[in-house]
Design a protein around this motif. Structure first.
Motif, PDB file in Angstrom:
ATOM      1  N   UNK A 272     -11.326 -36.530   7.334  1.00 15.04           N
ATOM      2  CA  UNK A 272     -10.844 -36.032   8.621  1.00 15.04           C
ATOM      3  C   UNK A 272     -11.958 -36.054   9.674  1.00 15.04           C
ATOM      4  N   UNK A 273     -13.191 -35.821   9.228  1.00 20.27           N
ATOM      5  CA  UNK A 273     -14.334 -35.808  10.143  1.00 20.27           C
ATOM      6  C   UNK A 273     -15.021 -37.158  10.258  1.00 20.27           C
ATOM      7  N   UNK A 274     -14.516 -38.139   9.489  1.00 25.28           N
ATOM      8  CA  UNK A 274     -15.116 -39.487   9.448  1.00 25.28           C
ATOM      9  C   UNK A 274     -16.593 -39.418   9.056  1.00 25.28           C
ATOM     10  N   UNK A 275     -16.855 -38.621   8.029  1.00 25.36           N
ATOM     11  CA  UNK A 275     -18.210 -38.463   7.513  1.00 25.36           C
ATOM     12  C   UNK A 275     -18.280 -38.965   6.080  1.00 25.36           C
ATOM     13  N   UNK A 276     -19.506 -39.157   5.591  1.00 24.84           N
ATOM     14  CA  UNK A 276     -19.681 -39.703   4.246  1.00 24.84           C
ATOM     15  C   UNK A 276     -20.704 -38.889   3.460  1.00 24.84           C
ATOM     16  N   UNK A 277     -20.676 -39.052   2.144  1.00 28.92           N
ATOM     17  CA  UNK A 277     -21.613 -38.369   1.270  1.00 28.92           C
ATOM     18  C   UNK A 277     -22.049 -39.303   0.149  1.00 28.92           C
ATOM     19  N   UNK A 278     -23.275 -39.111  -0.307  1.00 26.82           N
ATOM     20  CA  UNK A 278     -23.781 -39.794  -1.498  1.00 26.82           C
ATOM     21  C   UNK A 278     -24.377 -38.724  -2.398  1.00 26.82           C
ATOM     22  N   UNK A 279     -24.443 -39.014  -3.695  1.00 26.68           N
ATOM     23  CA  UNK A 279     -24.888 -37.992  -4.637  1.00 26.68           C
ATOM     24  C   UNK A 279     -25.927 -38.532  -5.611  1.00 26.68           C
ATOM     25  N   UNK A 280     -26.814 -37.647  -6.037  1.00 21.78           N
ATOM     26  CA  UNK A 280     -27.743 -37.919  -7.133  1.00 21.78           C
ATOM     27  C   UNK A 280     -27.672 -36.741  -8.080  1.00 21.78           C
ATOM     28  N   UNK A 281     -27.587 -37.037  -9.389  1.00 22.91           N
ATOM     29  CA  UNK A 281     -27.392 -35.980 -10.379  1.00 22.91           C
ATOM     30  C   UNK A 281     -28.356 -36.130 -11.541  1.00 22.91           C
ATOM     31  N   UNK A 282     -28.894 -35.037 -11.955  1.00 17.08           N
ATOM     32  CA  UNK A 282     -29.727 -34.992 -13.151  1.00 17.08           C
ATOM     33  C   UNK A 282     -29.192 -33.885 -14.055  1.00 17.08           C
ATOM     34  N   UNK A 299     -12.943 -43.591  -1.612  1.00 15.12           N
ATOM     35  CA  UNK A 299     -13.639 -44.832  -1.257  1.00 15.12           C
ATOM     36  C   UNK A 299     -14.008 -44.877   0.221  1.00 15.12           C
ATOM     37  N   UNK A 300     -13.324 -44.106   1.044  1.00 17.35           N
ATOM     38  CA  UNK A 300     -13.597 -44.101   2.483  1.00 17.35           C
ATOM     39  C   UNK A 300     -14.751 -43.174   2.865  1.00 17.35           C
ATOM     40  N   UNK A 301     -15.161 -42.303   1.945  1.00 18.04           N
ATOM     41  CA  UNK A 301     -16.198 -41.334   2.326  1.00 18.04           C
ATOM     42  C   UNK A 301     -17.342 -41.207   1.312  1.00 18.04           C
ATOM     43  N   UNK A 302     -17.168 -41.740   0.101  1.00 19.23           N
ATOM     44  CA  UNK A 302     -18.198 -41.604  -0.920  1.00 19.23           C
ATOM     45  C   UNK A 302     -19.010 -42.889  -0.999  1.00 19.23           C
TER      46      UNK A 302
END
Length: 400
Positions: A272-282, A299-302
């Protein structure tokens, strides 16, 4: 009408399989105003099944049975129903012809053992199974002392066979209740079960209409609302009024309704905000990325996820640095990081294992330290939810 449900099968009592049929049937009965008072799961033991049927028939107007209608020696439902009334099992020619026809359509010869599926307690009625070889059974028995009757319906344990049989052949036979029962759920995160009850106060008191119950699962708190009324509209009005009371007391701890999980809410807010996120996990094995990618629209935001076997610094600063580098590397609006050291001692009750979740964006960076007093099997789920909730709160500008 008072109902109860019996799930038959040793695979259920020994934990190999989960009984989902009873929960589904209870919900469907409630939708037509029939309350379920008992759930029983019983192993493949003929005498014990007969004893249970005798008890159930003495106290309920309707018994729904799932399982035990197959052709093998451990399928004992039909024999137990015959034993309940002292009736003989008799062959139903029409049912046998249908079973034989199903085998012919599959170009297979019917084993002799499958004849047992066409046998029914004398006086009982076969129920056609359009999706398998096991017909159901409908039987009516008198109550002890001659006061009233009990209806018994036996259905296959396979859900894809049981559900259509219930809708097509069982439901039309039932005397529907005069009062409708409706259910609703509110999902919360960031508050414990006892604190939730404290905040809700009299909303969870016994005898209230609608009833409100609290369930905790891997740090998610679900409020279960059960409303009774003369109509759907009556129930919906009660649920709506209770929604408002709960929202007033729990506020932004509430993140969703019904089947909504944190990942569904986060993906919706990001898109809705046209924003994206990426993640790193340990330490989570990629569970955070898995949760996000299971949601339609992710798929549109990650932008992507990275799973790390170890990190240089297991600390709040290390988590912040990882969140910032993740955002820069993936060119995303948000960088989300999890640090969970599964090598920590889970036996030391004085010092709970620690984990860190961090978030970075143009507006700043935030980190939260989380004490994991649960066992390691639940830790991964809880910490991935904590990361998603941190992002949810920042997207909604919720400060705690």
């Amino acid at each position: 009408m008072q109902a109860e449900i019996i799930a038959i099968g040793s695979e259920l009592t020994n934990g190999e399989k989960l009984d989902t049929n009873s929960q589904w049937l209870s919900t469907e009965l409630a939708a037509v105003g029939i309350a379920t008072h008992f759930h029983t799961t019983i192993a493949d033991n003929l005498d014990e099944i007969i004893d249970q049927l005798r008890l159930s028939a003495s106290r309920s107007d309707l018994i729904l049975i799932t399982g035990g209608l197959g052709p093998t020696l451990d399928d004992l439902t039909r024999q137990a129903m015959a034993g309940l009334t002292g009736a003989d099992l008799v062959l139903d020619a029409e049912s046998l012809a249908i079973i034989e026809s199903m085998f012919r359509k599959r170009y297979r010869e019917m084993p002799e053992r499958n004849r047992i599926q066409a046998m029914f307690p004398e006086g009982a009625e076969p129920i056609k199974n359009e999706h398998g070889t096991a017909p159901g059974i409908w039987m009516t028995v008198p109550r002890d002392g001659g006061e009233g009757i009990c209806h018994i319906a036996a259905m296959p344990g396979v859900p894809s066979e049981m559900k259509p049989m219930f809708f097509e052949s069982i439901l039309p036979r039932l005397v529907r209740g005069t009062r409708i029962i409706r259910f609703a759920r509110i999902n919360c995160f960031g508050v414990g079960e006892s604190k939730t009850e404290e905040l809700l106060g009299d909303i969870t008191s016994r005898g209230r209409d609608p009833e409100v119950g609290i369930t905790a699962h891997e740090a998610t708190i679900t409020l279960r609302i059960k409303a009774r009324g003369e109509s759907n509209d009556d129930c919906e009005q009660k649920i709506s009024a209770t929604y408002e009371q709960i929202r007033e007391r729990l506020g932004d701890y509430i993140f969703g309704y019904e089947d909504e999980e944190l990942e569904h809410v986060v993906v919706t807010l990001l898109n809705e905000s046209k924003l994206s996120v990426a993640a790193s996990e340990c330490g989570t094995g990629g569970l955070l990325s898995y949760r996000l990618t299971e949601v339609a629209g992710a798929a549109d935001c990650f932008k992507g996820g990275t799973v790390l076997a170890s990190v240089d610094a297991f600390s709040a600063d290390g988590a912040l640095a990882l969140a910032k580098s993740t955002r820069e590397t993936q060119a995303s609006d948000f960088g989300l990081a999890i640090l969970l050291d599964l090598n920590q001692s889970w036996q030391d009750r004085e010092n709970a294992p620690q984990a860190f979740v961090a978030l970075a964006s143009d507006d700043g960076a935030w980190v939260e330290e989380i004490g994991l007093t649960v066992n390691r099997a639940i830790a991964k789920s809880r910490i991935s939810k904590a990361a998603l909730d941190l992002l949810r709160r920042k997207l909604l500008k919720i400060e705690r």
